[in-house]
Scaffold this active site. Structure first.
Site, PDB file in Angstrom:
ATOM      1  N   GLN A  24       0.843  -1.208   0.000  1.00  0.00           N
ATOM      2  CA  GLN A  24       0.000   0.000   0.000  1.00  0.00           C
ATOM      3  C   GLN A  24       0.877   1.256   0.000  1.00  0.00           C
ATOM      4  O   GLN A  24       2.057   1.205   0.342  1.00  0.00           O
ATOM      5  CB  GLN A  24      -0.908   0.015   1.233  1.00  0.00           C
ATOM      6  CG  GLN A  24      -0.164  -0.184   2.544  1.00  0.00           C
ATOM      7  CD  GLN A  24      -1.010  -0.884   3.614  1.00  0.00           C
ATOM      8  OE1 GLN A  24      -2.239  -0.882   3.596  1.00  0.00           O
ATOM      9  NE2 GLN A  24      -0.326  -1.501   4.573  1.00  0.00           N
ATOM     10  N   GLN A  82      -8.381   2.757  19.431  1.00  0.00           N
ATOM     11  CA  GLN A  82      -7.443   1.785  20.015  1.00  0.00           C
ATOM     12  C   GLN A  82      -7.927   1.293  21.385  1.00  0.00           C
ATOM     13  O   GLN A  82      -7.783   0.120  21.726  1.00  0.00           O
ATOM     14  CB  GLN A  82      -6.052   2.400  20.185  1.00  0.00           C
ATOM     15  CG  GLN A  82      -5.595   3.316  19.086  1.00  0.00           C
ATOM     16  CD  GLN A  82      -5.025   2.590  17.867  1.00  0.00           C
ATOM     17  OE1 GLN A  82      -5.123   1.374  17.756  1.00  0.00           O
ATOM     18  NE2 GLN A  82      -4.458   3.355  16.951  1.00  0.00           N
ATOM     19  N   GLU A  88       1.503  -8.549  11.673  1.00  0.00           N
ATOM     20  CA  GLU A  88       1.256  -7.385  10.798  1.00  0.00           C
ATOM     21  C   GLU A  88       1.923  -7.686   9.457  1.00  0.00           C
ATOM     22  O   GLU A  88       3.080  -8.127   9.430  1.00  0.00           O
ATOM     23  CB  GLU A  88       1.856  -6.124  11.429  1.00  0.00           C
ATOM     24  CG  GLU A  88       2.079  -4.940  10.481  1.00  0.00           C
ATOM     25  CD  GLU A  88       0.806  -4.399   9.843  1.00  0.00           C
ATOM     26  OE1 GLU A  88      -0.146  -4.058  10.593  1.00  0.00           O
ATOM     27  OE2 GLU A  88       0.763  -4.343   8.600  1.00  0.00           O
ATOM     28  N   ASP A 136       1.556 -12.811   6.659  1.00  0.00           N
ATOM     29  CA  ASP A 136       0.127 -12.922   6.379  1.00  0.00           C
ATOM     30  C   ASP A 136      -0.597 -13.599   7.545  1.00  0.00           C
ATOM     31  O   ASP A 136      -0.178 -14.675   8.003  1.00  0.00           O
ATOM     32  CB  ASP A 136      -0.057 -13.741   5.087  1.00  0.00           C
ATOM     33  CG  ASP A 136      -1.523 -13.939   4.765  1.00  0.00           C
ATOM     34  OD1 ASP A 136      -2.122 -13.053   4.155  1.00  0.00           O
ATOM     35  OD2 ASP A 136      -2.069 -14.965   5.218  1.00  0.00           O
ATOM     36  N   ASP A 174      -7.272  -5.752  14.169  1.00  0.00           N
ATOM     37  CA  ASP A 174      -7.218  -4.310  13.941  1.00  0.00           C
ATOM     38  C   ASP A 174      -6.881  -4.085  12.472  1.00  0.00           C
ATOM     39  O   ASP A 174      -5.749  -3.777  12.110  1.00  0.00           O
ATOM     40  CB  ASP A 174      -6.141  -3.707  14.848  1.00  0.00           C
ATOM     41  CG  ASP A 174      -5.897  -2.245  14.529  1.00  0.00           C
ATOM     42  OD1 ASP A 174      -4.813  -1.733  14.910  1.00  0.00           O
ATOM     43  OD2 ASP A 174      -6.759  -1.640  13.876  1.00  0.00           O
TER      44      ASP A 174
HETATM   45  N1  LIG Z   1      -4.852   0.827  13.965  1.00  0.00           N
HETATM   46  C1  LIG Z   1      -5.306   1.777  13.019  1.00  0.00           C
HETATM   47  C2  LIG Z   1      -6.748   1.670  12.698  1.00  0.00           C
HETATM   48  C3  LIG Z   1      -7.044   0.793  11.534  1.00  0.00           C
HETATM   49  N2  LIG Z   1      -8.463   0.617  11.448  1.00  0.00           N
HETATM   50  C4  LIG Z   1      -9.175   1.050  10.276  1.00  0.00           C
HETATM   51  C5  LIG Z   1      -8.701   2.355   9.718  1.00  0.00           C
HETATM   52  C6  LIG Z   1      -9.497   2.755   8.496  1.00  0.00           C
HETATM   53  C7  LIG Z   1     -11.009   2.780   8.769  1.00  0.00           C
HETATM   54  N3  LIG Z   1     -11.742   3.095   7.562  1.00  0.00           N
HETATM   55  C8  LIG Z   1     -11.470   1.467   9.357  1.00  0.00           C
HETATM   56  C9  LIG Z   1     -10.674   1.102  10.571  1.00  0.00           C
END
Ligand SMILES: NCCCN[C@H]1CC[C@H](N)CC1
Length: 292
Positions: free
Chosen positions: A34, A65, A109, A140, A159
């Site tokens: 990304q 968080q 992650e 992954d 998350d």
């Molecule tokens: N830990 C960072 C938050 C990641 N969560 C997403 C961020 C983007 C949003 N559209 C949905 C939750």
């Protein structure tokens, strides 16, 4: 000087766009997964953007968080082993570390670049990685969970970013089945679950999958995050059936957390009343979600 990030064509929220006044671009880069952008905004502090989607800002990250972490961890007695899927910014880790019962934290992650830039630009979040209980796995999540022994975790927190990038497979049934297998009986999953204003169909699909996969209980909770589309974000709380699924959601959370410190940072959003309130839904959401 304002730079409008106009994304009217994002399929997650067609027809709407959000803009924040940019004071200074701090980082711009691209990982194999990304695009990564960090900028200093005029009114929300630093902002992390992935593929044009706001992930967190200094000002309101506490809401997301803290809620995604304490809704599950305060719902079961003394969680010991916790897994985080995603969360490379470290914010969820920071919150988990407030729970003295926790003995080990695995985090999986996929994007090393997110971890690296957050260590440079978001020390208040990446402080979570410093805790000796944390074990980082870069890769992954589906692969990681396939290799996790059955019944390993008391709690799993997903998350994730939105399901239109690397997080696409994190809303499909096979993924939830690997999560259920990795949880111990009576263990709890908390999954990022989008907006009740914008994503009813996606949430209904996730609710159906979770009802099939988790025989314990499935509840939708939500909170206010001003810089997320519609200003609201949801959480799916699922309990795997177990001897005594004391998974209280709308009623009193089991653990009280007020005052728990991490690395000198106080809780700014979560409390037991907000915990209970998070499961109260407006009428349209009850109609659209409680049938699933
Ligand atoms: N830990 C960072 C938050 C990641 N969560 C997403 C961020 C983007 C949003 N559209 C949905 C939750």
């Amino acid at each position: 000087k304002t730079s409008k990030v106009q994304y009217y064509n994002n399929p997650m929220w067609p027809g709407e766009a959000h803009s924040l006044k940019v004071e200074k671009i701090l980082y711009q880069g691209k990982s194999p997964y990304q695009e990564v952008l960090i900028f200093e905004s005029a009114t929300y502090g630093k902002v992390l953007v992935l593929d044009g989607i706001v992930q967190l800002t200094d000002k309101d990250e506490c809401a997301y968080q803290e809620m995604i972490t304490h809704l599950p961890l305060c719902s079961i007695p003394s969680p010991k082993k916790v897994l985080v899927i995603g969360g490379g910014d470290g914010g969820v880790l920071r919150e988990i570390c407030r729970h003295s019962s926790v003995e080990s934290i695995d985090i999986c992650e996929i994007d090393q670049l997110v971890i690296d830039v957050c260590k440079d630009f978001f020390p208040d979040l990446s402080v979570g990685f410093k805790d000796p209980r944390v074990q980082l796995h870069v890769g992954d999540a589906v692969e990681f969970l396939r290799n996790a022994p059955e019944g390993t975790y008391d709690a799993i927190i997903v998350d994730s970013s939105d399901p239109i990038g690397p997080a696409q497979e994190l809303v499909e049934k096979p993924f939830f089945e690997t999560i259920a297998r990795a949880l111990r009986p009576g263990g709890v999953l908390c999954n990022q679950a989008e907006s009740m204003w914008l994503h009813t169909h996606l949430i209904q699909d996730m609710l159906s999958i979770c009802h099939e996969t988790f025989k314990g209980s499935v509840h939708y909770a939500w909170t206010s995050v001003p810089t997320y589309p519609s200003g609201a974000i949801g959480f799916l709380l699922c309990a795997k059936e177990g001897p005594s699924v004391n998974f209280l959601t709308p009623t009193n959370p089991i653990e009280k957390l007020e005052g728990a410190m991490t690395a000198g940072r106080e809780i700014r959003f979560y409390n037991s009343e907000m915990h209970r309130a998070a499961f109260v839904l407006p009428t349209f959401a009850k109609r659209e979600l409680e049938a699933y």
